[in-house]
Motif scaffolding. Structure first.
Motif, PDB file in Angstrom:
ATOM      1  N   SER A   7      -9.803  -5.767 -10.991  1.00  0.00           N
ATOM      2  CA  SER A   7     -10.631  -6.963 -10.874  1.00  0.00           C
ATOM      3  C   SER A   7      -9.865  -8.173 -10.379  1.00  0.00           C
ATOM      4  O   SER A   7     -10.447  -9.081  -9.785  1.00  0.00           O
ATOM      5  N   SER A   8      -8.579  -8.225 -10.607  1.00  0.00           N
ATOM      6  CA  SER A   8      -7.750  -9.345 -10.151  1.00  0.00           C
ATOM      7  C   SER A   8      -6.402  -8.807  -9.719  1.00  0.00           C
ATOM      8  O   SER A   8      -6.102  -7.624  -9.895  1.00  0.00           O
ATOM      9  N   ASP A   9      -5.601  -9.691  -9.149  1.00  0.00           N
ATOM     10  CA  ASP A   9      -4.306  -9.244  -8.644  1.00  0.00           C
ATOM     11  C   ASP A   9      -3.454  -8.651  -9.753  1.00  0.00           C
ATOM     12  O   ASP A   9      -3.286  -9.251 -10.824  1.00  0.00           O
ATOM     13  N   ALA A  10      -2.938  -7.461  -9.469  1.00  0.00           N
ATOM     14  CA  ALA A  10      -2.056  -6.797 -10.425  1.00  0.00           C
ATOM     15  C   ALA A  10      -0.696  -7.484 -10.437  1.00  0.00           C
ATOM     16  O   ALA A  10      -0.271  -8.093  -9.456  1.00  0.00           O
ATOM     17  N   ASP A  11      -0.021  -7.371 -11.554  1.00  0.00           N
ATOM     18  CA  ASP A  11       1.308  -7.934 -11.684  1.00  0.00           C
ATOM     19  C   ASP A  11       2.195  -6.946 -12.436  1.00  0.00           C
ATOM     20  O   ASP A  11       1.993  -6.732 -13.639  1.00  0.00           O
ATOM     21  N   PRO A  12       3.120  -6.293 -11.732  1.00  0.00           N
ATOM     22  CA  PRO A  12       3.455  -6.481 -10.321  1.00  0.00           C
ATOM     23  C   PRO A  12       2.566  -5.610  -9.420  1.00  0.00           C
ATOM     24  O   PRO A  12       1.788  -4.797  -9.908  1.00  0.00           O
ATOM     25  N   ARG A  13       2.745  -5.796  -8.139  1.00  0.00           N
ATOM     26  CA  ARG A  13       2.039  -4.973  -7.162  1.00  0.00           C
ATOM     27  C   ARG A  13       3.030  -4.030  -6.485  1.00  0.00           C
ATOM     28  O   ARG A  13       4.157  -4.409  -6.168  1.00  0.00           O
ATOM     29  N   SER A  14       2.606  -2.810  -6.263  1.00  0.00           N
ATOM     30  CA  SER A  14       3.467  -1.847  -5.560  1.00  0.00           C
ATOM     31  C   SER A  14       3.733  -2.321  -4.135  1.00  0.00           C
ATOM     32  O   SER A  14       2.874  -2.926  -3.493  1.00  0.00           O
ATOM     33  N   ARG A  15       4.933  -2.016  -3.662  1.00  0.00           N
ATOM     34  CA  ARG A  15       5.252  -2.255  -2.250  1.00  0.00           C
ATOM     35  C   ARG A  15       5.046  -0.924  -1.521  1.00  0.00           C
ATOM     36  O   ARG A  15       5.745   0.050  -1.796  1.00  0.00           O
ATOM     37  N   THR A  16       4.089  -0.899  -0.611  1.00  0.00           N
ATOM     38  CA  THR A  16       3.706   0.356   0.029  1.00  0.00           C
ATOM     39  C   THR A  16       4.033   0.339   1.515  1.00  0.00           C
ATOM     40  O   THR A  16       3.636  -0.586   2.235  1.00  0.00           O
ATOM     41  N   THR A  17       4.760   1.357   1.949  1.00  0.00           N
ATOM     42  CA  THR A  17       5.096   1.540   3.366  1.00  0.00           C
ATOM     43  C   THR A  17       4.269   2.695   3.918  1.00  0.00           C
ATOM     44  O   THR A  17       4.301   3.806   3.373  1.00  0.00           O
ATOM     45  N   VAL A  18       3.528   2.435   4.978  1.00  0.00           N
ATOM     46  CA  VAL A  18       2.728   3.474   5.621  1.00  0.00           C
ATOM     47  C   VAL A  18       3.305   3.736   7.005  1.00  0.00           C
ATOM     48  O   VAL A  18       3.391   2.822   7.835  1.00  0.00           O
ATOM     49  N   LEU A  19       3.720   4.963   7.246  1.00  0.00           N
ATOM     50  CA  LEU A  19       4.199   5.356   8.579  1.00  0.00           C
ATOM     51  C   LEU A  19       3.001   5.673   9.458  1.00  0.00           C
ATOM     52  O   LEU A  19       2.071   6.367   9.026  1.00  0.00           O
ATOM     53  N   TRP A  20       3.041   5.178  10.684  1.00  0.00           N
ATOM     54  CA  TRP A  20       1.942   5.403  11.629  1.00  0.00           C
ATOM     55  C   TRP A  20       2.504   6.240  12.773  1.00  0.00           C
ATOM     56  O   TRP A  20       3.116   5.720  13.700  1.00  0.00           O
ATOM     57  N   PRO A  21       2.321   7.560  12.733  1.00  0.00           N
ATOM     58  CA  PRO A  21       2.989   8.442  13.702  1.00  0.00           C
ATOM     59  C   PRO A  21       2.308   8.434  15.064  1.00  0.00           C
ATOM     60  O   PRO A  21       1.088   8.604  15.179  1.00  0.00           O
ATOM     61  N   VAL A  45       6.323   5.148  -0.273  1.00  0.00           N
ATOM     62  CA  VAL A  45       6.245   5.454   1.164  1.00  0.00           C
ATOM     63  C   VAL A  45       5.195   6.533   1.390  1.00  0.00           C
ATOM     64  O   VAL A  45       5.118   7.513   0.642  1.00  0.00           O
ATOM     65  N   VAL A  46       4.394   6.334   2.434  1.00  0.00           N
ATOM     66  CA  VAL A  46       3.369   7.296   2.845  1.00  0.00           C
ATOM     67  C   VAL A  46       3.742   7.809   4.230  1.00  0.00           C
ATOM     68  O   VAL A  46       3.818   7.032   5.189  1.00  0.00           O
ATOM     69  N   ALA A  47       3.996   9.111   4.340  1.00  0.00           N
ATOM     70  CA  ALA A  47       4.367   9.731   5.617  1.00  0.00           C
ATOM     71  C   ALA A  47       3.346  10.814   5.941  1.00  0.00           C
ATOM     72  O   ALA A  47       3.506  11.967   5.535  1.00  0.00           O
ATOM     73  N   PRO A  48       2.285  10.483   6.658  1.00  0.00           N
ATOM     74  CA  PRO A  48       1.228  11.472   6.932  1.00  0.00           C
ATOM     75  C   PRO A  48       1.680  12.527   7.931  1.00  0.00           C
ATOM     76  O   PRO A  48       2.831  12.520   8.405  1.00  0.00           O
ATOM     77  N   GLN A  49       0.777  13.441   8.264  1.00  0.00           N
ATOM     78  CA  GLN A  49       1.090  14.511   9.209  1.00  0.00           C
ATOM     79  C   GLN A  49       1.465  13.937  10.571  1.00  0.00           C
ATOM     80  O   GLN A  49       1.057  12.860  10.959  1.00  0.00           O
ATOM     81  N   ARG A  50       2.275  14.690  11.309  1.00  0.00           N
ATOM     82  CA  ARG A  50       2.795  14.213  12.584  1.00  0.00           C
ATOM     83  C   ARG A  50       1.706  13.976  13.622  1.00  0.00           C
ATOM     84  O   ARG A  50       1.770  13.017  14.388  1.00  0.00           O
ATOM     85  N   LEU A  51       0.729  14.851  13.691  1.00  0.00           N
ATOM     86  CA  LEU A  51      -0.281  14.799  14.755  1.00  0.00           C
ATOM     87  C   LEU A  51      -1.684  14.672  14.159  1.00  0.00           C
ATOM     88  O   LEU A  51      -2.484  15.608  14.224  1.00  0.00           O
ATOM     89  N   PRO A  52      -2.018  13.527  13.580  1.00  0.00           N
ATOM     90  CA  PRO A  52      -3.368  13.382  13.032  1.00  0.00           C
ATOM     91  C   PRO A  52      -4.420  13.415  14.137  1.00  0.00           C
ATOM     92  O   PRO A  52      -4.184  12.924  15.248  1.00  0.00           O
ATOM     93  N   THR A  53      -5.558  14.019  13.838  1.00  0.00           N
ATOM     94  CA  THR A  53      -6.669  14.008  14.783  1.00  0.00           C
ATOM     95  C   THR A  53      -7.292  12.619  14.818  1.00  0.00           C
ATOM     96  O   THR A  53      -6.959  11.744  14.010  1.00  0.00           O
ATOM     97  N   ALA A  54      -8.224  12.418  15.750  1.00  0.00           N
ATOM     98  CA  ALA A  54      -8.909  11.124  15.830  1.00  0.00           C
ATOM     99  C   ALA A  54      -9.668  10.844  14.538  1.00  0.00           C
ATOM    100  O   ALA A  54      -9.660   9.710  14.026  1.00  0.00           O
ATOM    101  N   LEU A  86       9.522   0.166   6.689  1.00  0.00           N
ATOM    102  CA  LEU A  86      10.320   1.305   6.222  1.00  0.00           C
ATOM    103  C   LEU A  86      11.750   0.904   5.889  1.00  0.00           C
ATOM    104  O   LEU A  86      12.328   1.410   4.913  1.00  0.00           O
ATOM    105  N   THR A  87      12.314   0.021   6.670  1.00  0.00           N
ATOM    106  CA  THR A  87      13.692  -0.388   6.409  1.00  0.00           C
ATOM    107  C   THR A  87      13.810  -1.074   5.050  1.00  0.00           C
ATOM    108  O   THR A  87      14.774  -0.854   4.306  1.00  0.00           O
ATOM    109  N   ALA A  88      12.811  -1.888   4.704  1.00  0.00           N
ATOM    110  CA  ALA A  88      12.827  -2.544   3.392  1.00  0.00           C
ATOM    111  C   ALA A  88      12.733  -1.514   2.278  1.00  0.00           C
ATOM    112  O   ALA A  88      13.399  -1.639   1.244  1.00  0.00           O
ATOM    113  N   ALA A  89      11.915  -0.486   2.473  1.00  0.00           N
ATOM    114  CA  ALA A  89      11.807   0.565   1.466  1.00  0.00           C
ATOM    115  C   ALA A  89      13.114   1.326   1.312  1.00  0.00           C
ATOM    116  O   ALA A  89      13.517   1.695   0.206  1.00  0.00           O
ATOM    117  N   ALA A  90      13.802   1.568   2.442  1.00  0.00           N
ATOM    118  CA  ALA A  90      15.069   2.306   2.395  1.00  0.00           C
ATOM    119  C   ALA A  90      16.168   1.498   1.722  1.00  0.00           C
ATOM    120  O   ALA A  90      17.087   2.059   1.118  1.00  0.00           O
TER     121      ALA A  90
END
Length: 790
Positions: A187-201, A454-463, A487-491
């Motif tokens: 319902s409101s901003d969480a404390d703390p909030r996760s830092r999420t990295t999404v890779l876009w292949p 970190v979220v690393a999805p499949q290499r070749l996602p369909t449309a 990603l660098t910040a996550a590493a």
């Protein structure tokens, strides 16, 4: 990975845990009351719950907050043979799910109507159907203010859509079908909030061959025109760029894709046809490629870009089957070195090349060694490979120092695999999005410590998969429990001291992935091609015209995209070597027939042909006599001369020979590189020696002397005869016929000398040996070459 349990054992506050449990009890109370009121026949009806299918096509907003109105839309279809009457679709809020494994349980059986928990929201927040005819699908849409859902504490709630009705065979109200999903509630901003990295292949399969045109532009040849389909509006690559430009993601790019699209954008590309033929690529596809590159250049501005090694080499295959082949690791180094240059040239941004990404993030010690051998010090792994062994009840941060200055960046497996499978149907995509958000919120609720995920999805996602991914990332980045980071910040984030850093053994590598690996023969095939390229390039004046396209083709031959396609991959690699053999064969010796050698010495020409468009040099032509006692080349058994030939020309190289005896001698011509390596096939031919002896010279000289003496005798006899004729003319008898024998004036008579001489002059010439095809010894230099008609 250990899941969070009801007994967390973490640093979460007691107040939060009390709120969770209280919320679960409050949410479950209406459900218990509803179950107590069900008629006795309800369980039997539930057993036939496949009579009506319910598809949840959209849920907006995906993660509601205070003051929002939730809109749920979808379709219901009567799959039975009887008409359903008095039907209505209602919304149900189930219990709060406190563990990631609890979310998994619901996700495994989303259409289990026996699991459609919770009481209906009721009132006007339902949609009624007078009847549902068999086989007919009907649309529904229900909007409800979030405050009418009676949600309790923040967390993930089971959320269901159920259709209730009755049939003539079972004339009572019952649940005939339903769909379960998740409702993330923060319902409101969480404390703390996760830092999420999404890779876009941004990767594709191999599209370019090693072939290029002979002109200055070196027109590229493509395997097919499938790349244009991916770039076209609505295509897979078009969707990835258009969707990713508005997201705060880290772009992970294969430089080979950029090189291929850039080659198409430059125009005049060709497509491989039947046999050795090629056809021109459609002109309109050039515009497609240009527009896609322009869109991508805008999309990556201000975003982190990670460049994989060129053509995305299969690190696991290389580690398990390629390291035993000499030179295999050098190809990985080459692919890494060219990656940054390619991305910077095409996209005008400087990428990071510090990362290696094994297939599905599966690692073992050999993969880690190979992954870091080309300079990468960060390996993108996945939590189902680098599993937690310390019994943690929460998901730790992604960064793990694994020794040797290497960091394993461990992506969360459940989040990373949330968008696999067929997501072309709206309900499948909606369920994938909601499960992703539910898992993300549950991760954040596990502990009060901020973590990097970190979220690393499949290499070749369909449309379709890309659209679902984008919807989830938009909801996540617009939500209240997560914030984006690159990603660098996550590493570089501070690692969790309790997280595992032990790399699994080689035997733990998934057998399903091992079966898809490139075979050892692939790397052996690549090594043979590289050896051929090394031999060929030393003779070229412009090595880049050959080394660059073939070097990149060798990288493509070990691409991850050949996994599970052994026949296609083998065909590609064979094609590369075949084309290289064909090019190398354009510089060759011309076959030579038997040569006749008259005299003690002469020159033998040997022709070298260069059908390449560029000059070649650094070659040596060696002519060897297999019988040096009979025939010597340059005074010894063999002789060598340097060879330099202009493009599209042939050069005749002349060798001085000397004969010691008559007969045949076999001669072998062979090209060598300057370092002594044989180049091309040898040419062998026979030399027939017909030496002129002293006896023959005496006979010829005697014959000449006789001819001279005969001529002198004829001259003197004619002079005497002329004198006699002049004396007789003085007596007045000149011009009269005479009966004296031998009179030159008598008709039909001739002097014996004249007769002999005339006969000798009219004799036909005696046959002689054919003219020799070698010239007398000459010190003239070899010709510089002549143009070859192609």
């Amino acid at each position: 990975m250990a899941e969070a349990a009801d007994f967390q054992g973490t640093s979460a506050s007691p107040a939060r845990r009390w709120l969770r449990r209280t919320g679960a009890l409050l949410a479950g109370a209406p459900l218990l009351a509803g179950l107590l009121q069900l008629p006795a026949a309800a369980p039997a009806a539930a057993a036939s719950g496949d009579q009506v299918s319910v598809a949840l096509d959209s849920l907006a907003p995906n993660a509601p907050t205070d003051g929002d109105t939730l809109t749920v839309a979808g379709t219901v279809t009567n799959n039975g043979k009887q008409t359903v009457i008095g039907a209505h679709v209602g919304l149900r809020v189930g219990p709060m799910l406190n563990t990631r494994s609890g979310i998994d349980d619901v996700a495994r059986h989303p259409d289990d109507i026996q699991g459609v928990n919770g009481s209906e929201v009721g009132g006007k927040y339902e949609q009624k159907f007078a009847k549902l005819a068999p086989g007919v699908a009907q649309h529904f849409s229900i909007s409800v203010p979030v405050d009418k859902l009676d949600l309790g504490a923040n967390g993930v709630y089971e959320f269901g859509v159920a259709l209730s009705g009755q049939t003539s065979a079972q004339p009572w109200q019952q649940v005939l079908g339903g769909q379960r999903t998740f409702l993330p509630w923060q319902s409101s901003d969480a404390d703390p909030r996760s830092r999420t990295t999404v890779l876009w292949p941004l990767l594709s399969t191999v599209h370019m061959t090693a072939k290029t045109g002979a002109g200055e532009l070196q027109t590229p040849v493509f395997l097919d025109d499938e790349l244009a389909k991916e770039l076209a509006p609505g295509g897979r690559l078009d969707q990835l760029v258009s969707l990713g430009k508005d997201l705060d993601v880290t772009w992970v790019i294969d430089p080979d894709l950029l090189a291929s699209v850039d080659a198409m954008a430059s125009g005049n590309y060709r497509l491989q046809g039947a046999g050795d033929t090629t056809v021109a690529g459609p002109k309109e596809h050039q515009a497609l490629a240009k527009q896609w590159l322009a869109n991508l250049q805008k999309a990556v501005v201000g975003k982190e870009v990670v460049a994989l090694p060129f053509a995305d080499p299969d690190l696991a295959s290389l580690a398990h089957r390629g390291t035993s082949v000499t030179g295999s690791l050098s190809h990985l180094k080459d692919a890494t070195d060219v990656a940054a240059t390619t991305v910077k040239t095409v996209l005008h941004v400087t990428p990071s090349t510090d990362y290696a990404w094994p297939v599905d993030g599966a690692v073992d010690p050999s993969i880690m060694r190979v992954a870091t051998s080309a300079g990468a010090d960060r390996v993108i792994a996945r939590s189902d490979s680098l599993q937690e062994t310390a019994g943690l009840s929460y998901t730790p941060s992604a960064a793990r120092p694994v020794g040797g200055g290497t960091t394993a960046v461990v992506a969360d497996a459940k989040l990373s695999t949330a968008f696999e499978g067929d997501l072309t149907k709206a309900d499948s995509a909606t369920l994938a999005v909601q499960e992703f958000l539910a898992q993300s919120l549950e991760i954040n609720a596990q502990t009060d410590q901020q973590r990097s995920i970190v979220v690393a999805p499949q290499r070749l996602p369909t449309a379709a998969q890309a659209k679902a991914m984008a919807a989830a990332v938009r909801a996540l980045q617009g939500g209240t429990w997560s914030q984006a980071q690159d990603l660098t910040a996550a590493a570089k984030a501070k690692p969790d001291p309790n997280a595992t850093t032990r790399i699994p053994s080689t035997s733990a590598y998934p057998s399903s992935l091992r079966r898809q690996e490139l075979p050892a023969s692939a790397f052996q095939q690549i090594a043979r091609t590289q050896d051929k390229l090394d031999d060929f390039q030393v003779i070229l004046s412009d090595q880049s015209r050959v080394v660059t396209p073939f070097g990149r083709a060798i990288n493509r031959g070990m691409s991850t995209s050949w996994r599970g396609q052994s026949e296609a991959g083998d065909g590609f690699r064979s094609g590369v070597k075949s084309w290289l053999d064909d090019l190398a064969g354009q510089v060759r010796l011309i076959d030579k027939s038997e040569t006749k050698l008259s005299g003690r010495s002469a020159t033998i020409p040997v022709t070298v042909q260069n059908n390449l468009v560029q000059p070649v040099g650094h070659l040596v032509l060696r002519l060897t006599s297999t019988q040096p006692t009979r025939l010597k080349i340059g005074g010894k058994a063999y002789y060598e001369q340097p060879v330099d030939i202009a493009g599209g020309h042939a050069q005749s190289v002349k060798f001085t020979t000397s004969a010691n005896a008559n007969g045949r001698a076999t001669v072998i011509a062979q090209l060598y590189t300057e370092d002594g390596q044989e180049y091309g096939a040898p040419v062998s031919f026979d030399v027939k020696v017909t030496e002129v002896t002293p006896t023959v010279m005496l006979v010829i000289g005697g014959g000449v002397l006789l001819l001279v003496l005969a001529g002198f005798r004829m001259y003197t006899q004619r002079k005497r005869a002329a004198a006699r004729q002049s004396g007789e003319g003085g007596d007045g008898t000149a011009g009269e016929p005479s009966d004296e024998p031998g009179n030159p004036g008598a008709p039909g008579d001739r002097l014996p000398e004249e007769s002999d001489s005339a006969a000798g002059a009219d004799d036909p010439e005696q046959p002689s040996d054919p003219a020799p095809d070698t010239a007398p010894e000459s010190t003239d230099p070899s010709g510089t070459g002549e143009r070859v008609d192609r």
